[in-house]
Scaffold this active site. Structure first.
Site, PDB file in Angstrom:
ATOM      1  N   LYS A   1       0.828  -1.215   0.000  1.00 23.85           N
ATOM      2  CA  LYS A   1       0.000   0.000   0.000  1.00 23.85           C
ATOM      3  C   LYS A   1       0.861   1.263   0.000  1.00 23.85           C
ATOM      4  O   LYS A   1       0.502   2.242  -0.642  1.00 23.85           O
ATOM      5  CB  LYS A   1      -0.952   0.000   1.203  1.00 23.85           C
ATOM      6  CG  LYS A   1      -2.003  -1.103   1.073  1.00 23.85           C
ATOM      7  CD  LYS A   1      -3.411  -0.573   1.234  1.00 23.85           C
ATOM      8  CE  LYS A   1      -4.460  -1.530   0.691  1.00 23.85           C
ATOM      9  NZ  LYS A   1      -4.920  -2.514   1.657  1.00 23.85           N
TER      10      LYS A   1
ATOM     11  N   LYS B   1      -3.039 -10.010  -8.232  1.00 26.82           N
ATOM     12  CA  LYS B   1      -4.433 -10.380  -7.980  1.00 26.82           C
ATOM     13  C   LYS B   1      -5.387  -9.283  -8.450  1.00 26.82           C
ATOM     14  O   LYS B   1      -5.001  -8.120  -8.549  1.00 26.82           O
ATOM     15  CB  LYS B   1      -4.631 -10.677  -6.492  1.00 26.82           C
ATOM     16  CG  LYS B   1      -4.508  -9.453  -5.604  1.00 26.82           C
ATOM     17  CD  LYS B   1      -5.274  -9.604  -4.309  1.00 26.82           C
ATOM     18  CE  LYS B   1      -5.549  -8.243  -3.696  1.00 26.82           C
ATOM     19  NZ  LYS B   1      -6.816  -8.000  -3.132  1.00 26.82           N
TER      20      LYS B   1
ATOM     21  N   LYS C   1      -9.841  -3.940  -6.328  1.00 27.68           N
ATOM     22  CA  LYS C   1     -10.689  -2.772  -6.576  1.00 27.68           C
ATOM     23  C   LYS C   1      -9.842  -1.531  -6.816  1.00 27.68           C
ATOM     24  O   LYS C   1     -10.264  -0.600  -7.462  1.00 27.68           O
ATOM     25  CB  LYS C   1     -11.565  -2.491  -5.347  1.00 27.68           C
ATOM     26  CG  LYS C   1     -12.691  -3.447  -5.157  1.00 27.68           C
ATOM     27  CD  LYS C   1     -13.606  -2.907  -4.072  1.00 27.68           C
ATOM     28  CE  LYS C   1     -13.890  -3.935  -3.006  1.00 27.68           C
ATOM     29  NZ  LYS C   1     -13.088  -3.808  -1.801  1.00 27.68           N
TER      30      LYS C   1
HETATM   31  P1  ADP Z   1      -9.688  -5.232  -2.505  1.00 28.73           P
HETATM   32  O1  ADP Z   1      -8.282  -5.744  -2.521  1.00 28.73           O
HETATM   33  O2  ADP Z   1     -10.372  -5.474  -3.791  1.00 28.73           O
HETATM   34  O3  ADP Z   1      -9.823  -3.819  -1.985  1.00 28.73           O
HETATM   35  P2  ADP Z   1     -10.728  -6.085   0.086  1.00 28.73           P
HETATM   36  O4  ADP Z   1      -9.469  -5.667   0.767  1.00 28.73           O
HETATM   37  O5  ADP Z   1     -11.984  -5.343   0.358  1.00 28.73           O
HETATM   38  O6  ADP Z   1     -10.479  -6.170  -1.490  1.00 28.73           O
HETATM   39  O7  ADP Z   1     -10.990  -7.629   0.403  1.00 28.73           O
HETATM   40  C1  ADP Z   1     -12.255  -8.216   0.687  1.00 28.73           C
HETATM   41  C2  ADP Z   1     -12.107  -9.713   0.676  1.00 28.73           C
HETATM   42  O8  ADP Z   1     -11.926 -10.157  -0.679  1.00 28.73           O
HETATM   43  C3  ADP Z   1     -10.906 -10.228   1.466  1.00 28.73           C
HETATM   44  O9  ADP Z   1     -11.251 -11.419   2.153  1.00 28.73           O
HETATM   45  C4  ADP Z   1      -9.885 -10.520   0.401  1.00 28.73           C
HETATM   46  O10 ADP Z   1      -8.987 -11.536   0.810  1.00 28.73           O
HETATM   47  C5  ADP Z   1     -10.753 -10.967  -0.763  1.00 28.73           C
HETATM   48  N1  ADP Z   1     -10.112 -10.706  -2.060  1.00 28.73           N
HETATM   49  C6  ADP Z   1      -9.776  -9.500  -2.560  1.00 28.73           C
HETATM   50  N2  ADP Z   1      -9.226  -9.627  -3.798  1.00 28.73           N
HETATM   51  C7  ADP Z   1      -9.214 -10.960  -4.078  1.00 28.73           C
HETATM   52  C8  ADP Z   1      -8.777 -11.737  -5.201  1.00 28.73           C
HETATM   53  N3  ADP Z   1      -8.287 -11.175  -6.292  1.00 28.73           N
HETATM   54  N4  ADP Z   1      -8.907 -13.092  -5.133  1.00 28.73           N
HETATM   55  C9  ADP Z   1      -9.440 -13.684  -4.027  1.00 28.73           C
HETATM   56  N5  ADP Z   1      -9.880 -13.010  -2.950  1.00 28.73           N
HETATM   57  C10 ADP Z   1      -9.770 -11.664  -2.951  1.00 28.73           C
END
Ligand code: ADP
Length: 350
Positions: free
Chosen positions: A123, A206, A209
């Site tokens: 981050k 991965k 968002k």
């Molecule tokens: P982002 O990285 O999109 O902001 P969040 O931090 O809100 O996502 O994560 C919400 C949930 O979704 C968490 O449990 C995270 O491990 C899961 N998650 C986020 N991106 C992925 C991905 N590409 N594949 C699998 N799980 C994911």
């Protein structure tokens, strides 16, 4: 070491959430939200699923966007099958005791371990102009989210596994200092041996968002948008030698196919890669078709909830009430243990 639990016992308390930083994508769905809904159906344990709007503030500081995202995330939870009658669904910011627990847990989190957290390093690389203390203490707030309900099983994606280990570190430290088992150990929960990680469409890392919007397929994307994004996904120039290993970009497409397409289609394209006859355009057409079939009904259900703002408010209100009851019990017990009982006279007379 990452410890994953695949079992739920009768005493387990399930807690998890997602950040409201935009529209939920298929990575969040397959990595987390699908499992939330399945766990509610499979187990009768108490469960708490929240929208992490405080966590969103570490990177997204726009009030109108946050409001919109909270509404859409709540609608997404419900549209994906989370049932407010079987589970407590609420907004993190509606439960003040979480912030109080966050304060206490900060005394049990060491600077060095926070600085070494992989997501912190990622981050700060992505937000060099706003390396705020909230980013550093993100795992502490996450620990408060889970421990406030004495959570023991946390369904999350792989990127969050290190945070769950840190929750154990903080809670064990607190228990040790106060010589009392206030918190049990929280474990990351997964249905399978490993975590699902949905890859980005841009060829590396991965799906997230926070990245470029074309690299993530959102649950609210139209059929046309899904098709467009998949068609633009990164590939290579194609195999030139038979039985070549998959490049990362192409492996990502096969990983996506594994989520949406049937075995027969996957085998067909894998074989055509191995004998060099593959046409990525055909693979992408098939993938787009299957992804659209899967996502469309989810999108329609989510949209139905988005269009019922009064119902969303009602659900968030009753969720907050239940979450506050549980949270306040924990915080009262903890204040007492720490010597911070609210009853002023007791505090000074004993
Ligand atoms: P982002 O990285 O999109 O902001 P969040 O931090 O809100 O996502 O994560 C919400 C949930 O979704 C968490 O449990 C995270 O491990 C899961 N998650 C986020 N991106 C992925 C991905 N590409 N594949 C699998 N799980 C994911």
């Amino acid at each position: 070491m990452t410890t994953i639990s695949k079992t739920i016992t009768k005493d387990d308390i399930i807690v998890s959430g997602a950040r409201s930083t935009g529209v939920i994508h298929i990575g969040n769905y397959f990595g987390a939200i699908r499992n939330f809904a399945k766990m509610i159906d499979d187990f009768e344990n108490p469960s708490f699923f929240f929208i992490a709007d405080w966590h969103a503030l570490t990177t997204h500081q726009d009030a109108a966007l946050l409001k919109d995202s909270v509404r859409k995330t709540l609608a997404t939870y419900l549209g994906c099958g989370l049932d407010p009658n079987k589970s407590t669904i609420y907004l993190q910011s509606d439960v003040p005791a979480i912030s109080e627990l966050y304060l206490y847990l900060n005394m049990f989190a060491h600077l060095g371990e926070l600085e070494r957290t992989a997501t912190f390093k990622e981050k700060i690389a992505a937000n060099p102009n706003n390396i705020n203390a909230g980013l550093l203490t993100y795992p502490v707030l996450m620990a408060a989210d889970v421990l406030i309900h004495k959570g023991t099983k946390v369904p999350v994606g792989k990127d969050q596994a290190q945070h769950i280990e840190m929750i154990r570190t903080f809670s064990n430290r607190l228990n040790r200092v106060y010589k009392k088992e206030i918190f049990k150990e929280a474990l990351a929960y997964s249905y399978s041996d490993d975590f699902v990680t949905v890859p980005s469409l841009n060829g590396s890392g991965k799906m997230s968002k926070s990245d470029d919007p074309n690299s993530a397929i959102l649950l609210l994307d139209s059929d046309k948008d899904i098709e467009k994004k998949i068609k633009r996904a990164k590939t290579d120039t194609g195999p030139t030698e038979k039985n070549s290993p998959l490049t990362q970009e192409v492996k990502n497409l096969f990983d996506l196919m594994a989520l949406f397409s049937n075995e027969e289609q996957i085998t067909y394209f894998k074989n055509s890669y191995l004998d060099c006859s593959i046409r990525y355009g055909d693979l992408k057409n098939q993938l787009a078709l299957d992804a659209i079939q899967f996502i469309r009904p989810l999108r329609e259900q989510i949209e139905e909830y988005i269009n019922k703002p009064n119902l969303l408010v009602e659900i968030a209100k009753s969720g907050a009430e239940k979450a506050n009851n549980s949270a306040n019990n924990t915080i009262e017990e903890l204040r007492d243990t720490l010597g911070l009982t609210r009853k002023f006279l007791n505090k000074i007379s004993n």
